[in-house]
Design a protein around this motif. Structure first.
Motif, short mmCIF file in Angstrom:
data_model
loop_
_atom_site.label_atom_id
_atom_site.label_comp_id
_atom_site.label_asym_id
_atom_site.label_seq_id
_atom_site.Cartn_x
_atom_site.Cartn_y
_atom_site.Cartn_z
N TRP A 73 -2.74 -6.88 13.52
CA TRP A 73 -2.32 -5.79 12.64
C TRP A 73 -0.86 -6.01 12.26
O TRP A 73 0.00 -6.19 13.12
CB TRP A 73 -2.50 -4.44 13.32
N ASP A 74 -0.59 -5.99 10.95
CA ASP A 74 0.75 -6.23 10.44
C ASP A 74 1.13 -5.15 9.44
O ASP A 74 0.26 -4.47 8.88
CB ASP A 74 0.85 -7.60 9.76
N VAL A 75 2.42 -5.05 9.21
CA VAL A 75 2.97 -4.15 8.21
C VAL A 75 3.76 -4.98 7.22
O VAL A 75 4.53 -5.86 7.61
CB VAL A 75 3.88 -3.07 8.84
N ALA A 76 3.57 -4.71 5.94
CA ALA A 76 4.31 -5.43 4.90
C ALA A 76 4.81 -4.42 3.88
O ALA A 76 4.05 -3.61 3.35
CB ALA A 76 3.42 -6.47 4.22
N VAL A 77 6.10 -4.48 3.62
CA VAL A 77 6.72 -3.65 2.57
C VAL A 77 6.90 -4.54 1.35
O VAL A 77 7.65 -5.52 1.38
CB VAL A 77 8.07 -3.08 3.03
N VAL A 78 6.18 -4.22 0.29
CA VAL A 78 6.14 -5.09 -0.89
C VAL A 78 6.47 -4.26 -2.13
O VAL A 78 6.52 -3.03 -2.09
CB VAL A 78 4.76 -5.75 -1.05
N THR A 79 6.66 -4.96 -3.21
CA THR A 79 6.86 -4.35 -4.53
C THR A 79 5.62 -4.62 -5.36
O THR A 79 5.39 -5.76 -5.78
CB THR A 79 8.11 -4.91 -5.23
N SER A 80 4.80 -3.61 -5.54
CA SER A 80 3.54 -3.79 -6.27
C SER A 80 3.83 -4.11 -7.74
O SER A 80 4.66 -3.44 -8.37
CB SER A 80 2.67 -2.55 -6.17
N PRO A 81 3.17 -5.12 -8.29
CA PRO A 81 3.40 -5.44 -9.70
C PRO A 81 2.83 -4.39 -10.63
O PRO A 81 1.81 -3.75 -10.31
CB PRO A 81 2.67 -6.78 -9.86
N PRO A 127 3.02 -12.93 -6.15
CA PRO A 127 2.75 -11.78 -7.04
C PRO A 127 1.30 -11.65 -7.44
O PRO A 127 0.80 -10.53 -7.62
CB PRO A 127 3.67 -12.04 -8.23
N GLU A 128 0.61 -12.79 -7.60
CA GLU A 128 -0.78 -12.71 -8.03
C GLU A 128 -1.71 -12.16 -6.96
O GLU A 128 -2.86 -11.81 -7.24
CB GLU A 128 -1.28 -14.09 -8.47
N LEU A 129 -1.24 -12.06 -5.71
CA LEU A 129 -2.06 -11.52 -4.62
C LEU A 129 -1.83 -10.03 -4.40
O LEU A 129 -2.63 -9.38 -3.72
CB LEU A 129 -1.76 -12.27 -3.31
N LEU A 130 -0.76 -9.49 -4.91
CA LEU A 130 -0.43 -8.09 -4.67
C LEU A 130 -1.35 -7.17 -5.48
O LEU A 130 -1.66 -7.45 -6.64
CB LEU A 130 1.02 -7.82 -5.03
N ILE A 131 -1.78 -6.10 -4.84
CA ILE A 131 -2.61 -5.12 -5.53
C ILE A 131 -1.73 -4.32 -6.47
O ILE A 131 -0.73 -3.74 -6.04
CB ILE A 131 -3.32 -4.20 -4.52
N PRO A 132 -2.03 -4.28 -7.76
CA PRO A 132 -1.20 -3.53 -8.72
C PRO A 132 -1.07 -2.07 -8.35
O PRO A 132 -2.00 -1.45 -7.81
CB PRO A 132 -1.93 -3.72 -10.05
#
Length: 247
Positions: A138-146, A197-202
């Motif tokens: 289990w991981d946590v990732a803080v991302v910027t959704s495109p 970026p292509e893997l991030l859920i919009p």
């Protein structure tokens, strides 16, 4: 002399094996031990939500870490908590008890109303008896959704199409995380924050699903899950009652 030789040879023989007495109680204990050692059937939960204003991502991550510390007595938890500036996508893989424990916790959050950490929580999927885990831990990732398209442009799509697109992207993310975990130098939170970026859920997909009426909230999900099944008999739905023809 021959008798003495045979006696000396028998003296050097290994002692016979002690045969264990078997009874029904012993067999039952062995069966229970083997059953407990077997793999517990896994389930996969997918949840989307919106962050309450002025809530930090670390606060949401800490909330889930505390939940899983309590639930770790059931089964190992794996998955991924994706946090953006205003939205959440969470996939969890564990046993049935842990999955239901998490859904009940989310239902408690929902009952808190506007003061809850998460708003507009929706349970997109609960998959039963999955063959294997897609995430090593289990991981946590803080991302910027495109921002590829707006929520208004998605109104022409059906909810099934949007969920399918979300699941497809999530499978690609799982493949990337699994490959990164094989390399110790990449198996950390920094690599998750640097997802391609292509893997991030919009953001539009998560926002659209969190508002979709077709998706059940945790409270609605528990209500359906705990409601008794009352199948209708054919005689209850056929009217008028068919009459038998007499000879």
């Amino acid at each position: 002399m021959a008798e003495e030789a045979r006696a000396a040879a028998r003296h050097n023989w290994p002692e016979p094996l002690q045969l264990e007495r078997r009874n029904l109680l012993t067999a039952r204990r062995r069966w229970l031990r083997r059953t407990l050692q077997c793999r517990v059937p896994l389930q996969r939960l997918l949840v989307v939500a919106r962050l309450r204003e002025e809530v930090e991502a670390e606060e949401v991550a800490g909330y889930h870490r505390e939940l899983f510390e309590v639930a770790s007595e059931y089964e190992q938890v794996s998955g991924l908590l994706l946090l953006s500036s205003s939205q959440v996508l969470h996939v969890v893989e564990s046993c049935c008890s842990t999955i239901h424990f998490l859904i009940r916790a989310l239902a408690s959050l929902q009952n808190q109303g506007p003061s809850a950490l998460l708003q507009e929580i929706k349970v997109l999927m609960v998959a039963h008896n999955i063959p294997s885990r897609q995430f090593p831990k289990w991981d946590v990732a803080v991302v910027t959704s495109p921002v590829t398209h707006s929520e208004d442009s998605m109104q022409s799509q059906s909810i099934e199409e949007v969920v399918t697109e979300c699941l497809t992207l999530l499978v690609n993310v799982a493949d990337y995380v699994l490959k990164s975990a094989e390399d110790d130098s990449k198996a950390n939170s920094d690599s998750l924050c640097a997802l391609p970026p292509e893997l991030l859920i919009p953001a539009a997909i998560i926002g659209y699903l969190s508002k979709a009426e077709e998706c059940a909230s945790p409270v609605d999900f528990l209500r359906m899950y705990l409601s008794p099944v009352q199948p209708a008999l054919d005689s209850e739905v056929v009217w008028p009652i068919p009459l038998h023809l007499s000879a």
